[in-house]
Design an enzyme around this catalytic site. Structure first.
Site, PDB file in Angstrom:
ATOM      1  N   HIS A   1       0.991  -1.156  -0.134  1.00 36.99           N
ATOM      2  CA  HIS A   1       0.201   0.229  -0.079  1.00 36.99           C
ATOM      3  C   HIS A   1       1.035   1.423  -0.021  1.00 36.99           C
ATOM      4  O   HIS A   1       1.878   1.170   0.665  1.00 36.99           O
ATOM      5  CB  HIS A   1      -1.012   0.080   1.271  1.00 36.99           C
ATOM      6  CG  HIS A   1      -1.920   1.203   1.268  1.00 36.99           C
ATOM      7  ND1 HIS A   1      -1.738   2.285   1.487  1.00 36.99           N
ATOM      8  CD2 HIS A   1      -3.508   1.099   0.623  1.00 36.99           C
ATOM      9  CE1 HIS A   1      -2.679   3.017   1.120  1.00 36.99           C
ATOM     10  NE2 HIS A   1      -3.706   2.204   0.879  1.00 36.99           N
TER      11      HIS A   1
ATOM     12  N   GLU B   1      -3.515   2.084  -7.506  1.00 37.06           N
ATOM     13  CA  GLU B   1      -3.970   3.397  -6.408  1.00 37.06           C
ATOM     14  C   GLU B   1      -3.163   4.373  -6.683  1.00 37.06           C
ATOM     15  O   GLU B   1      -2.105   4.658  -6.061  1.00 37.06           O
ATOM     16  CB  GLU B   1      -3.907   2.892  -4.969  1.00 37.06           C
ATOM     17  CG  GLU B   1      -4.712   1.520  -4.660  1.00 37.06           C
ATOM     18  CD  GLU B   1      -5.146   1.676  -3.213  1.00 37.06           C
ATOM     19  OE1 GLU B   1      -6.159   1.702  -3.094  1.00 37.06           O
ATOM     20  OE2 GLU B   1      -4.252   1.772  -2.427  1.00 37.06           O
TER      21      GLU B   1
ATOM     22  N   GLY C   1      -7.392   9.037  -0.458  1.00 34.48           N
ATOM     23  CA  GLY C   1      -7.823   9.854   0.756  1.00 34.48           C
ATOM     24  C   GLY C   1      -8.005  11.539   0.400  1.00 34.48           C
ATOM     25  O   GLY C   1      -8.081  12.168   1.377  1.00 34.48           O
TER      26      GLY C   1
ATOM     27  N   SER D   1     -10.322   7.164  -3.418  1.00 33.41           N
ATOM     28  CA  SER D   1     -11.591   7.978  -3.414  1.00 33.41           C
ATOM     29  C   SER D   1     -12.536   7.171  -4.220  1.00 33.41           C
ATOM     30  O   SER D   1     -13.538   7.986  -4.701  1.00 33.41           O
ATOM     31  CB  SER D   1     -11.183   9.429  -3.867  1.00 33.41           C
ATOM     32  OG  SER D   1     -10.367   9.837  -3.223  1.00 33.41           O
TER      33      SER D   1
ATOM     34  N   GLY E   1     -10.949   2.866   0.863  1.00 30.30           N
ATOM     35  CA  GLY E   1     -10.310   3.328   2.203  1.00 30.30           C
ATOM     36  C   GLY E   1     -11.584   3.863   2.868  1.00 30.30           C
ATOM     37  O   GLY E   1     -12.290   3.327   3.545  1.00 30.30           O
ATOM     38  N   GLY E   2     -11.608   5.197   2.636  1.00 28.17           N
ATOM     39  CA  GLY E   2     -12.448   6.221   3.557  1.00 28.17           C
ATOM     40  C   GLY E   2     -14.009   5.692   3.584  1.00 28.17           C
ATOM     41  O   GLY E   2     -14.568   5.478   4.380  1.00 28.17           O
TER      42      GLY E   2
END
Ligand code: PGA
Length: 247
Positions: free
Chosen positions: A85, A157, A163, A203, A224-225
């Site tokens: 990551h 990514e 993020g 995102s 993620g978020g």
């Protein structure tokens, strides 16, 4: 490094409840922080939602204080581990060489790998996206056998999209995924390249997931978020289900 014990457990429970069984053509997994894996595994039991870790050491269990062994992840019910990551690369010294050792160790010992790659903003602006990805791919997947690719997912990514609320446009992501698949084809042959899932991360939200996932080379999302809110995460899973039905 998100959630608390309580929120991790309730998130997992809400996801299981919201899914209410499996969605054809979609594999759903969650990767909570290591200390919550056991509690989350309990909530996932019998649901079909798979469990993964966010990182692992390549070392065999032993005197490596503070590290988490692949065997430990397997022991608590993980089938997957995220490796490479961008936050591990940026803040914790995970080099391509270290990531490659982790990838090989995980696969040899029976853990499937979500292998992350992605360029920084300056790389994209400087026209270096493909060369950065090529380096990460060739170094990170060094010595991987064609058979081992069955247990590898590549996650693209772009660091500038993680993020930040900025998403790569579906066209930008598709173009890059096509490049990654081409590279995989040159390295492992076309049939294997076509069978490897390439996820997009950065995102991804309920309202942009479908457009991204509808692209031919985007096979999944690493979230993620939006995974911190069950309804957002479920919206992404449902979008994947709709795309899978269209395919
Ligand atoms: P994001 O994170 O969805 O919040 O951008 C992606 C990731 O950390 O893998």
């Amino acid at each position: 490094m998100n959630t608390t014990l309580q929120s991790a457990q309730s998130l997992a429970a809400e996801v299981v409840k919201g899914l209410n069984g499996s969605i054809p053509g979609v594999e759903v997994g969650v990767c909570p922080p290591a200390v919550y894996l056991t509690s989350v595994a309990e909530k996932l039991r019998g649901s079909g939602v798979v469990l993964g870790g966010q990182n692992a050491s390549f070392e065999k269990p032993g005197a490596f204080t503070g590290e988490i062994a692949i065997e430990m992840l397997l022991d608590v019910g993980c089938q997957w581990v995220i490796l490479g990551h961008s936050e591990r690369r940026q803040f914790f010294g995970d080099t391509d060489e270290i990531i490659n050792k982790k990838v090989l160790a995980a696969l040899e010992r029976g853990l499937k790998v979500i292998f992350c790659i992605g360029e920084q903003l300056a790389d994209r602006q400087g026209g270096r996206t493909e060369s950065v990805l090529e380096t990460q791919l060739s170094a990170g997947l060094k010595n991987l056998t064609p058979a081992q690719t069955d247990n590898v997912v590549v996650a693209y990514e772009p660091v500038w999209a993680i993020g930040t609320g900025v998403t790569a446009s579906p066209e930008q992501a598709e173009e890059t995924h096509a490049f990654i698949r081409k590279w995989l084809g040159q390295r492992f042959g076309q049939p294997i390249a076509e069978s490897i899932r390439i996820q997009y991360g950065g995102s991804v939200k309920g309202d942009n997931a479908k457009e991204l996932l509808a692209k031919p080379n985007i096979d999944g999302a690493l979230v993620g978020g939006a995974s911190l809110k069950a309804d957002q995460f479920l919206a992404i899973v449902r979008a994947a289900g709709e795309v899978a039905t269209m395919a």
